[in-house]
Design an enzyme around this catalytic site. Structure first.
Site, PDB file in Angstrom:
ATOM      1  N   GLY A   1      -2.414  -7.119  -1.861  1.00 31.27           N
ATOM      2  CA  GLY A   1      -3.366  -6.513  -0.939  1.00 31.27           C
ATOM      3  C   GLY A   1      -4.285  -7.490  -0.235  1.00 31.27           C
TER       4      GLY A   1
ATOM      5  N   GLU B   1       0.721  -9.844  -6.707  1.00 31.21           N
ATOM      6  CA  GLU B   1       1.848  -9.430  -5.861  1.00 31.21           C
ATOM      7  C   GLU B   1       1.517  -9.462  -4.370  1.00 31.21           C
ATOM      8  OE1 GLU B   1       3.445  -6.118  -9.067  1.00 31.21           O
ATOM      9  OE2 GLU B   1       2.144  -5.506  -7.425  1.00 31.21           O
ATOM     10  N   PRO B   2       1.243 -10.625  -3.823  1.00 34.94           N
ATOM     11  CA  PRO B   2       0.942 -10.676  -2.386  1.00 34.94           C
ATOM     12  C   PRO B   2       2.204 -10.487  -1.543  1.00 34.94           C
ATOM     13  CG  PRO B   2       1.067 -12.879  -3.289  1.00 34.94           C
ATOM     14  CD  PRO B   2       1.245 -11.937  -4.457  1.00 34.94           C
ATOM     15  N   GLY B   3       2.099  -9.712  -0.491  1.00 34.25           N
ATOM     16  CA  GLY B   3       3.205  -9.564   0.453  1.00 34.25           C
ATOM     17  C   GLY B   3       2.766 -10.096   1.809  1.00 34.25           C
ATOM     18  N   ARG B   4       1.867  -9.332   2.432  1.00 38.94           N
ATOM     19  CA  ARG B   4       1.326  -9.677   3.745  1.00 38.94           C
ATOM     20  C   ARG B   4       0.794 -11.112   3.810  1.00 38.94           C
ATOM     21  NH1 ARG B   4      -0.962  -5.508   6.665  1.00 38.94           N
ATOM     22  NH2 ARG B   4      -1.047  -4.412   4.674  1.00 38.94           N
TER      23      ARG B   4
ATOM     24  N   TYR C   1      -1.032   3.532  11.265  1.00 43.98           N
ATOM     25  CA  TYR C   1      -2.400   3.451  10.769  1.00 43.98           C
ATOM     26  C   TYR C   1      -3.403   2.887  11.759  1.00 43.98           C
ATOM     27  CZ  TYR C   1       0.863   1.139   7.359  1.00 43.98           C
ATOM     28  OH  TYR C   1       1.934   0.669   6.680  1.00 43.98           O
TER      29      TYR C   1
ATOM     30  N   CYS D   1       9.141   7.298  23.804  1.00 46.38           N
ATOM     31  CA  CYS D   1       8.618   8.532  24.388  1.00 46.38           C
ATOM     32  C   CYS D   1       7.540   9.148  23.509  1.00 46.38           C
ATOM     33  CB  CYS D   1       9.759   9.511  24.613  1.00 46.38           C
ATOM     34  SG  CYS D   1      10.970   8.819  25.738  1.00 46.38           S
ATOM     35  N   GLU D   2       6.470   8.412  23.308  1.00 46.82           N
ATOM     36  CA  GLU D   2       5.312   8.875  22.550  1.00 46.82           C
ATOM     37  C   GLU D   2       4.096   8.197  23.166  1.00 46.82           C
ATOM     38  OE1 GLU D   2       5.094  10.604  19.487  1.00 46.82           O
ATOM     39  OE2 GLU D   2       7.264  10.898  19.337  1.00 46.82           O
TER      40      GLU D   2
HETATM   41  C1  PLP Z   1       2.533  -3.016  -1.131  1.00 44.28           C
HETATM   42  C2  PLP Z   1       2.320  -3.525  -2.488  1.00 44.28           C
HETATM   43  C3  PLP Z   1       2.006  -4.869  -2.672  1.00 44.28           C
HETATM   44  C4  PLP Z   1       1.826  -5.849  -1.538  1.00 44.28           C
HETATM   45  O1  PLP Z   1       0.748  -5.531  -0.734  1.00 44.28           O
HETATM   46  P1  PLP Z   1       0.265  -6.596   0.383  1.00 44.28           P
HETATM   47  O2  PLP Z   1      -0.848  -5.901   1.048  1.00 44.28           O
HETATM   48  O3  PLP Z   1       1.407  -6.842   1.282  1.00 44.28           O
HETATM   49  O4  PLP Z   1      -0.146  -7.823  -0.350  1.00 44.28           O
HETATM   50  C5  PLP Z   1       1.882  -5.316  -3.965  1.00 44.28           C
HETATM   51  N1  PLP Z   1       2.026  -4.484  -5.027  1.00 44.28           N
HETATM   52  C6  PLP Z   1       2.316  -3.170  -4.874  1.00 44.28           C
HETATM   53  C7  PLP Z   1       2.495  -2.323  -6.063  1.00 44.28           C
HETATM   54  C8  PLP Z   1       2.463  -2.653  -3.610  1.00 44.28           C
HETATM   55  O5  PLP Z   1       2.740  -1.366  -3.461  1.00 44.28           O
END
Ligand code: PLP
Length: 484
Positions: free
Chosen positions: A274, A316-319, A364, A391-392
């Site tokens: 997150g 758990e970083p994604g973004r 969002y 088309c939105e």
């Molecule tokens: C989406 C998610 C993440 C990654 O979130 P980011 O905002 O991309 O860092 C990590 N853990 C869980 C369980 C998620 O659902």
């Protein structure tokens, strides 16, 4: 009246009229981004015009060095922060942000583990050759088949999300005669949204067990011989800027963690992802090093107060890993001034993609920024709204941005910070084919996911005559208009 002052009241309060509408605001672009002498945007050593000519538009561009650098930086930050308290840290890349076999290879190469949350995502990670022992598997509704596949593959940990899942997994490990490591997802009642967080006693959402329900679930898991509970898991939201929400959540989770130690060890505490990134000049995310220290310190403090050992931490970083590495290149198709109430004008700039390649603004209300990529211009900045071709009316790419007033059809437009949750949320609305993904590294541009073709789009339609020559040939749709 200048164009910029005309639009003063239609602009959101956070958006400033830039001194230079060609300038690349450093924090939203990959480190490699710059302007060539003639004004063309360079990314990873490549002129945007060359990329567009070679691969067409829209185009997702991913700077591999940027992904790798963020992966290393994040791992180093969490290891160092945990290390200050004698603990270890594991970093899982949250695959849902952008998952392809190449990206899995880059991040695992840099020492990250990988998180998946469906059988499809698991298949991609396994196809990439990821070590199953370094995969985590999430999700609030994993099917029996998905759980079977994960256990069979030897997935390192499964994050249990419901009482039903405990029983499903118990049956699977019993039948297979194996032991599976699991975590329990807990809903701490802390929910963070961008700049803010809410803390409630019982957050009403679908993920995890409440603090009240968790102890009974833990007791049940510990009864099942084939399930080995290694710890609690908590993820409080996405695109979070400060440490406050994480600290509040950590304090609640450690309290629960402490009460559960009587029944057995819990060596791991997974605090999810997150961590926010900058999408516009107004975003100021906390540097990951600072966040890591703030979170690890909070956990250590809570453990010390309760006289319990500090668990190893997982994140758990994604973004934060892929977001800034991505840029979407579009070609401007039409521009249109729209007269608004009060004599104001909004300039609409339509590009050749939209909510199919970036659903976040529609989903969002996410904000992005944009720059002309094929040139610079001395024209006065005007307030524009960049929209797609769907088309939105909610098909918005960049809700509000200042671009040079002479922005025109044929210009290339670059939208930065599209590395996360654009490719992964993409769709084929209006039968617009999904763009290719091109990775840049070491002077090489490689297609890592090919673009969709009209044949791909029609392939599943059982009513189409798929005999060669039976169907109207379509021109190459992604070719730039100047070249056709
Ligand atoms: C989406 C998610 C993440 C990654 O979130 P980011 O905002 O991309 O860092 C990590 N853990 C869980 C369980 C998620 O659902």
């Amino acid at each position: 009246m200048s164009a910029a002052s005309q639009s003063a009241t239609t602009a959101p309060s956070w958006l400033r009229v830039p001194d230079d509408a060609n300038a690349l605001v450093e924090k939203v672009w990959p480190v490699s981004a710059s302007r060539r002498d003639d004004g063309v945007l360079l990314v990873g050593g490549f002129p945007a015009t060359t990329l567009a000519d070679r691969f067409g538009t829209p185009l997702w561009v991913l700077d591999e060095d940027e992904v790798r650098a963020q992966a290393r930086r994040t791992l180093d930050a969490f290891r160092a922060a945990a290390g200050l308290h004698g603990a270890q840290a594991r970093v899982y890349y949250a695959g849902k942000a952008f998952l392809s076999t190449e990206v899995v290879r880059w991040v695992t190469d840099e020492g990250l583990a990988v998180d998946v949350c469906t059988g499809g995502e698991l298949a991609v990670a396994l196809a990439a050759g990821a070590d199953p022992a370094r995969l985590g598997f999430h999700g609030n509704n994993k099917s029996v088949a998905e759980l079977e596949a994960a256990v069979a593959a030897g997935v390192g940990s499964i994050v249990i999300d419901s009482p039903v899942e405990i029983e499903r997994l118990a049956a699977i490990v019993e039948r297979r005669g194996v032991t599976q490591s699991v975590l329990l997802r807990v809903n701490s009642g802390v929910h963070a949204e961008t700049h803010d967080f809410l803390a409630t006693a019982h957050e009403d959402q679908k993920f995890g067990f409440t603090l009240t329900d968790a102890p009974a679930a833990v007791a049940r898991i510990r009864e099942v011989g084939g399930l080995s509970l290694v710890g609690l898991h908590c993820h409080i939201g996405s695109q979070i800027f400060g440490t406050t929400g994480f600290q509040e959540s950590a304090s609640r989770i450690v309290e629960l963690h402490a009460t559960l130690l009587d029944g057995g060890a819990l060596p791991v505490l997974n605090l999810g992802g997150g961590f926010g990134i900058a999408y516009t000049s107004a975003d100021d995310p906390t540097p990951i090093e600072e966040l890591a220290i703030g979170i690890a310190d909070a956990v250590a403090r809570e453990c010390e107060v309760r006289g319990i050992p500090m668990p190893n931490l997982a994140f758990e970083p994604g973004r934060a890993i892929v977001g800034r590495a991505g840029i979407t290149l579009y070609e401007v198709g039409t521009t249109k001034p729209v007269s608004l109430d009060g004599g104001e004008t909004r300039h609409y700039v339509s590009v050749d993609g939209g909510m199919s390649d970036n659903a976040r603004p529609a989903l969002y209300g996410a904000d992005y920024s944009a720059r002309i990529a094929s040139r610079t211009s001395d024209a006065d900045p005007v307030l524009v709204r960049v929209v797609g071709k769907h088309c939105e009316s909610g098909d918005i790419v960049v809700d509000a941005e200042y671009l040079p007033g002479d922005v025109a059809p044929g210009d290339l437009l670059a939208v930065p910070a599209t590395g996360a949750y654009c490719f992964s949320l993409a769709n084929t609305y209006n039968y617009v084919p999904r763009p290719p993904v091109v990775a840049l590294r070491g002077g090489e541009a490689r297609v890592i996911v090919r673009g969709e073709t009209i044949d791909d789009l029609l392939a599943r339609d059982a009513g189409v005559d798929h005999t060669p020559g039976k169907r109207m040939d379509m021109p190459a749709l992604s070719e730039r208009s100047e070249t056709t």
